[in-house]
Design an enzyme around this catalytic site. Structure first.
Site, PDB file in Angstrom:
ATOM      1  N   LYS A 188       0.872  -1.183   0.000  1.00 36.34           N
ATOM      2  CA  LYS A 188       0.000   0.000   0.000  1.00 36.34           C
ATOM      3  C   LYS A 188       0.905   1.229   0.000  1.00 36.34           C
ATOM      4  O   LYS A 188       1.457   1.598   1.022  1.00 36.34           O
ATOM      5  CB  LYS A 188      -0.896  -0.074   1.245  1.00 36.34           C
ATOM      6  CG  LYS A 188      -1.375   1.236   1.825  1.00 36.34           C
ATOM      7  CD  LYS A 188      -2.333   1.981   0.938  1.00 36.34           C
ATOM      8  CE  LYS A 188      -2.711   3.293   1.624  1.00 36.34           C
ATOM      9  NZ  LYS A 188      -1.833   4.407   1.216  1.00 36.34           N
ATOM     10  N   GLY A 241       6.031   5.138   8.822  1.00 39.47           N
ATOM     11  CA  GLY A 241       5.150   6.302   8.805  1.00 39.47           C
ATOM     12  C   GLY A 241       5.052   6.921  10.185  1.00 39.47           C
ATOM     13  O   GLY A 241       5.994   6.837  10.980  1.00 39.47           O
ATOM     14  N   SER A 242       3.910   7.491  10.463  1.00 38.88           N
ATOM     15  CA  SER A 242       3.777   8.266  11.700  1.00 38.88           C
ATOM     16  C   SER A 242       3.399   7.387  12.892  1.00 38.88           C
ATOM     17  O   SER A 242       2.809   6.313  12.743  1.00 38.88           O
ATOM     18  CB  SER A 242       2.697   9.325  11.507  1.00 38.88           C
ATOM     19  OG  SER A 242       1.445   8.708  11.334  1.00 38.88           O
ATOM     20  N   THR A 245      -0.411   6.640  13.178  1.00 40.08           N
ATOM     21  CA  THR A 245      -0.870   5.506  12.361  1.00 40.08           C
ATOM     22  C   THR A 245      -0.358   4.189  12.937  1.00 40.08           C
ATOM     23  O   THR A 245      -1.096   3.203  12.984  1.00 40.08           O
ATOM     24  CB  THR A 245      -0.404   5.680  10.901  1.00 40.08           C
ATOM     25  OG1 THR A 245      -0.914   6.918  10.410  1.00 40.08           O
ATOM     26  CG2 THR A 245      -0.910   4.558  10.017  1.00 40.08           C
ATOM     27  N   GLY A 246       0.887   4.189  13.393  1.00 44.28           N
ATOM     28  CA  GLY A 246       1.455   2.966  13.983  1.00 44.28           C
ATOM     29  C   GLY A 246       0.590   2.436  15.118  1.00 44.28           C
ATOM     30  O   GLY A 246       0.358   1.226  15.232  1.00 44.28           O
ATOM     31  N   GLU A 264       8.293   1.455  11.784  1.00 43.15           N
ATOM     32  CA  GLU A 264       9.378   2.445  11.764  1.00 43.15           C
ATOM     33  C   GLU A 264       8.692   3.804  11.775  1.00 43.15           C
ATOM     34  O   GLU A 264       8.040   4.183  10.804  1.00 43.15           O
ATOM     35  CB  GLU A 264      10.252   2.240  10.520  1.00 43.15           C
ATOM     36  CG  GLU A 264      11.625   2.863  10.654  1.00 43.15           C
ATOM     37  CD  GLU A 264      11.659   4.319  10.252  1.00 43.15           C
ATOM     38  OE1 GLU A 264      11.087   5.165  10.999  1.00 43.15           O
ATOM     39  OE2 GLU A 264      12.237   4.625   9.201  1.00 43.15           O
ATOM     40  N   CYS A 299      13.389  10.214   7.586  1.00 43.50           N
ATOM     41  CA  CYS A 299      13.070   9.768   8.966  1.00 43.50           C
ATOM     42  C   CYS A 299      14.262   9.926   9.887  1.00 43.50           C
ATOM     43  O   CYS A 299      14.085  10.226  11.064  1.00 43.50           O
ATOM     44  CB  CYS A 299      12.477   8.369   9.020  1.00 43.50           C
ATOM     45  SG  CYS A 299      13.020   7.253   7.772  1.00 43.50           S
ATOM     46  N   GLU A 398       8.283  15.533  15.576  1.00 43.74           N
ATOM     47  CA  GLU A 398       8.892  15.465  14.259  1.00 43.74           C
ATOM     48  C   GLU A 398       8.175  16.443  13.315  1.00 43.74           C
ATOM     49  O   GLU A 398       6.959  16.374  13.165  1.00 43.74           O
ATOM     50  CB  GLU A 398       8.759  14.034  13.731  1.00 43.74           C
ATOM     51  CG  GLU A 398       9.520  13.794  12.453  1.00 43.74           C
ATOM     52  CD  GLU A 398       9.433  12.335  12.013  1.00 43.74           C
ATOM     53  OE1 GLU A 398       8.333  11.751  12.090  1.00 43.74           O
ATOM     54  OE2 GLU A 398      10.464  11.795  11.581  1.00 43.74           O
TER      55      GLU A 398
END
Ligand code: ADP
Length: 494
Positions: A188, A241-242, A245-246, A264, A299, A398
């Site tokens: 995705k 990603g963020s 979302t994780g 990550e 990142c 971040e």
């Protein structure tokens, strides 16, 4: 770089993009599309299929069939290697085309994109292809009369949800080891960086990867990504990603089939400069690149600069000079040092951080503003903010934009306290000529990657992964296989 080829490619219309499911291009189940916009000038580039839950489920079902019938998982490792090496060659042969397409979609400066995207993806796929027929199992030290064998088996269906900053590089960090291991994958891509991943998935078919082994479903994270995370038939979910979302992915895994989730989640990486650094000029140049390349959308970006007070003012001046001199603009011009931010939202987010710092009375040493608005693109001046305090949002969250937060320190202990004082733990750097201090700092810094007298630039041979809220599991190196290979014990009475 071939300038006329770049000019021709940038003018080439991009056809509407479809999913790739079970080896065939297909639209969304309800025919929905979404516009892909170019951050270079804000124009519409093409459309993507706006994936549905049914699309995600169809892709998982295709991956499951492909895995279970052994068309890939059951091949000899050397045969998988042969196909993956051919795939890497096809990607490399089209490197410039892929790089330009990617830059049109995500805004990274082309000089960096060429190396970091198609060429790095090809190298990564080769690395894991070359490794897969060299891995072995184990014979355990069991008592006489027994035999303990430890097999390593492909883990099954992998869902990979990836971001927009380096889609091919990060995509290949997941696809390389997952496919080499024999897994099937549903990928995705991010909403704003899908085209090159679709293109390399087509090249995988051309290289001989059987249909259904690699499926790509585009669309919105909360729809397609969430469906993959909630699927009962995905065995492993890998994500970059963020943190927000994780967390949702972990919840979805807990509510569904307890799939293994590897995250990550970025960082707020401290870049620590001691007065005894071997070369402060070099440290300033490398530190500037460490935060401003790809407009800070990296990142491991060294987004917090901690400088020993005795050299603080002079160092900040040197670094700001690099920031000011950096050529920001058209990412398809090979002379550009930093391209566009990926989206209007990302530009607005970066500007908000600066506005807050300004309102708090922090010192904007250079930058701080949107530039080149007349292009319609999303450009921001490389920004250095000094006198940032440890509790400021700019020191803790971040930004994922070209904004550097600078804070002075007096002692090694204070540097460690500041460096370790955030929720993140992805990367860090120490600049010092004192060998003992360098090793002490490496041990005391809570981060998955610690640079010494450099920033960025590590290669595939070493793992990348975070501690604390930067995530778990590792991309790159042979350790990446751990996510995609299950251990199976055979205990045999002789
Ligand atoms: P970023 O801030 O880097 O865009 P995101 O976590 O929003 O980070 O996006 C990274 C990837 O996660 C993208 O592919 C995006 O589509 C996907 N994503 C976003 N929200 C969700 C969600 N709720 N569930 C699953 N995937 C998501």
């Amino acid at each position: 770089m071939d300038l006329s080829r770049i000019a021709a490619l940038r003018a080439t219309p991009v056809p509407p993009a479809l999913h790739l499911i079970d080896g065939a291009a297909c639209p969304a189940s309800d025919g929905g599309t979404m516009t892909a916009r170019s951050p270079i000038d804000g124009s519409a580039l093409t459309t993507l299929a706006r994936g549905t839950v049914a699309d995600a489920d169809a892709a998982v079902a295709a991956a499951r069939r492909a895995f279970d019938d052994g068309r890939w998982s059951g091949l000899a490792p050397a045969e998988r290697k042969r196909i993956l090496l051919r795939w890497a060659d096809l990607i490399e042969a089209r490197a410039l085309d892929l790089a330009v397409l990617g830059v049109r979609e995500n805004g990274t400066e082309i000089a960096m994109a060429l190396k970091a995207e198609p060429l790095s993806a090809a190298a990564t796929i080769r690395y894991y292809a070359e490794a897969i027929d060299k891995l072995t199992g184990e014979i355990a030290a069991t008592p006489p009369g027994t035999l303990g064998l430890v097999h390593r088996e492909p883990a099954g269906v992998v869902a990979a949800i990836v971001p927009w900053n380096f889609p091919l590089m990060i995509g290949a960090w997941k696809l390389g080891p997952a496919l080499a291991a024999g897994c099937s994958v549903v990928l995705k891509p991010a909403e704003t960086a899908a085209l090159t991943l679709l293109r390399i998935a087509e090249l995988a078919l051309e290289a001989g990867l059987p249909p259904g082994v690699l499926n790509v479903v585009t669309g919105e994270g909360p729809v397609v990504g969430a469906a993959l995370a909630a699927s009962m038939d995905v065995d492993v979910l890998v994500f970059t990603g963020s943190g927000a979302t994780g967390r949702k992915l972990l919840e979805a895994a807990a509510r569904s089939n307890l799939k293994r989730v590897y995250l990550e989640l970025g960082g707020k990486s401290p870049n620590i400069v001691f007065a005894d650094a071997p070369d402060l000029d070099e440290a300033a140049a490398v530190s500037a690149a460490g935060i401003f390349r790809n407009a800070g959308q990296v990142c491991i970006a060294g987004s917090r600069l901690l400088v020993e007070r005795s050299v603080h003012d002079a160092f900040v001046e040197k670094l700001a000079a690099h920031a000011t001199a950096l050529r920001v603009g058209d990412p398809l011009d090979p002379a550009t040092g930093a391209g566009a931010l990926n989206s209007e939202a990302q530009l607005a987010r970066s500007l908000r951080f600066v506005a807050e710092a300004r309102a708090q009375g922090r010192r904007i040493v250079t930058g701080g503003d949107r530039i080149l608005p007349e292009t319609g693109g999303y450009y921001m001046a490389p920004t250095v903010v000094a006198d940032v305090r440890p509790d400021d949002r700019l020191a803790r969250e971040e930004v994922f934009g070209p904004v550097l937060a600078v804070t002075p320190f007096d002692t090694e202990d204070e540097a460690i306290a500041l460096a370790n004082g955030t929720d993140y733990g992805l990367a860090a750097a120490v600049w010092t000529g004192n060998l003992g201090r360098a090793h002490r700092m490496v041990r005391r810094l809570r981060a998955g990657l610690v640079h010494v007298n450099t920033y960025g630039g590590s290669d595939l041979t070493v793992p990348l992964g975070g501690v604390k809220q930067s995530g778990n599991g590792h991309d790159k190196s042979l350790h990446a296989f751990d996510k995609y290979l299950d251990l199976k014990t055979a205990w045999i009475k002789l």
